[in-house]
Design an enzyme around this catalytic site. Structure first.
Site, PDB file in Angstrom:
ATOM      1  N   GLU A   1      58.882  -7.842  14.858  1.00  0.00           N
ATOM      2  CA  GLU A   1      57.901  -7.611  15.936  1.00  0.00           C
ATOM      3  C   GLU A   1      58.579  -7.437  17.289  1.00  0.00           C
ATOM      4  O   GLU A   1      58.178  -6.581  18.082  1.00  0.00           O
ATOM      5  CB  GLU A   1      56.886  -8.762  16.002  1.00  0.00           C
ATOM      6  CG  GLU A   1      56.025  -8.909  14.746  1.00  0.00           C
ATOM      7  CD  GLU A   1      55.453  -7.598  14.239  1.00  0.00           C
ATOM      8  OE1 GLU A   1      55.030  -6.774  15.062  1.00  0.00           O
ATOM      9  OE2 GLU A   1      55.458  -7.385  13.016  1.00  0.00           O
TER      10      GLU A   1
ATOM     11  N   HIS B   1      59.849  -4.068  17.807  1.00  0.00           N
ATOM     12  CA  HIS B   1      58.816  -3.129  18.267  1.00  0.00           C
ATOM     13  C   HIS B   1      58.689  -3.158  19.793  1.00  0.00           C
ATOM     14  O   HIS B   1      58.329  -2.158  20.408  1.00  0.00           O
ATOM     15  CB  HIS B   1      57.446  -3.479  17.672  1.00  0.00           C
ATOM     16  CG  HIS B   1      57.207  -2.933  16.295  1.00  0.00           C
ATOM     17  ND1 HIS B   1      57.269  -1.591  16.002  1.00  0.00           N
ATOM     18  CD2 HIS B   1      56.883  -3.552  15.126  1.00  0.00           C
ATOM     19  CE1 HIS B   1      56.991  -1.407  14.719  1.00  0.00           C
ATOM     20  NE2 HIS B   1      56.763  -2.575  14.156  1.00  0.00           N
TER      21      HIS B   1
HETATM   22 ZN    ZN Z   1      56.260  -2.922  12.196  1.00  0.00          ZN
END
Ligand code: ZN
Length: 188
Positions: A153, A156
């Site tokens: 995450e 990202h």
């Molecule tokens: Zn992802």
């Protein structure tokens, strides 16, 4: 409200979003966004969702690894991955520190690239410093699968997708993963 999950190739997935001002965290806009991301993550279903994945260039991600998601895995798979349930929580402006000298490698997928998986080497343990959904500072120490979710995450939030880190020869469709890779010994 369910949000549309942005798919790979969209430029928003390659941006590094700006930090969220602590004073804005309790605003209705951010609180509603968190609620909508929680609903979208459960609907997918998935274990993590970062704001760029719903088209918002914001430094925010949500994580939840529910016990019911583990039913499809064997005890041995859960143990090997060190996968335990993680309650829903929010990461805002996270900073990550990789704590392991060696990496562990497992298959993972992404809601922005559905239908595919690949083996991705990642640190077994991490420390994350962030703000929570009330803007309160939080330090998270995690290992195993939870550490992997955090790394995925937070990637990202730096414009990175797992395909930037994968062992590219392992890139598979979900179907071929289940047929050819799932029962091979992995990890380590
Ligand atoms: Zn992802």
């Amino acid at each position: 409200m369910l949000l549309k999950i942005v798919q790979v190739g969209h430029p928003v997935l390659r941006q590094t979003p700006c930090a969220i001002a602590p004073k804005d965290i309790c605003s209705p806009a951010i609180q509603d966004l968190i609620e909508h991301m929680r609903e979208t993550l459960r609907d997918a279903p998935g274990v993590g969702l970062a704001a760029p994945q719903i088209g918002q260039p914001l430094n925010l991600a949500v994580i939840e690894d529910r016990a019911e998601y583990h039913k499809a895995a064997t005890e041995a798979e859960l143990k090997e991955r060190e996968r335990v349930p993680v309650d829903f929580h929010v990461l805002i402006n996270p900073q990550i520190e990789l704590l392991s000298d060696s990496q562990v490698s497992f298959f993972e997928g992404c809601l922005s690239l559905p239908g595919f998986m690949a083996e991705v080497p990642r640190s077994r343990s991490v420390r994350v410093t962030c703000l929570d959904h009330h803007g309160k500072p939080r330090v998270i120490e995690a290992k195993g699968w939870y550490a992997r979710i955090l790394q995925h995450e937070i990637d990202h939030l730096h414009g990175k997708i797992y395909i930037n880190r994968m062992q590219s020869q392992t890139f598979s469709t979900l179907e071929n993963y289940q047929r050819h890779w799932k029962n091979r010994a992995s990890g380590g």
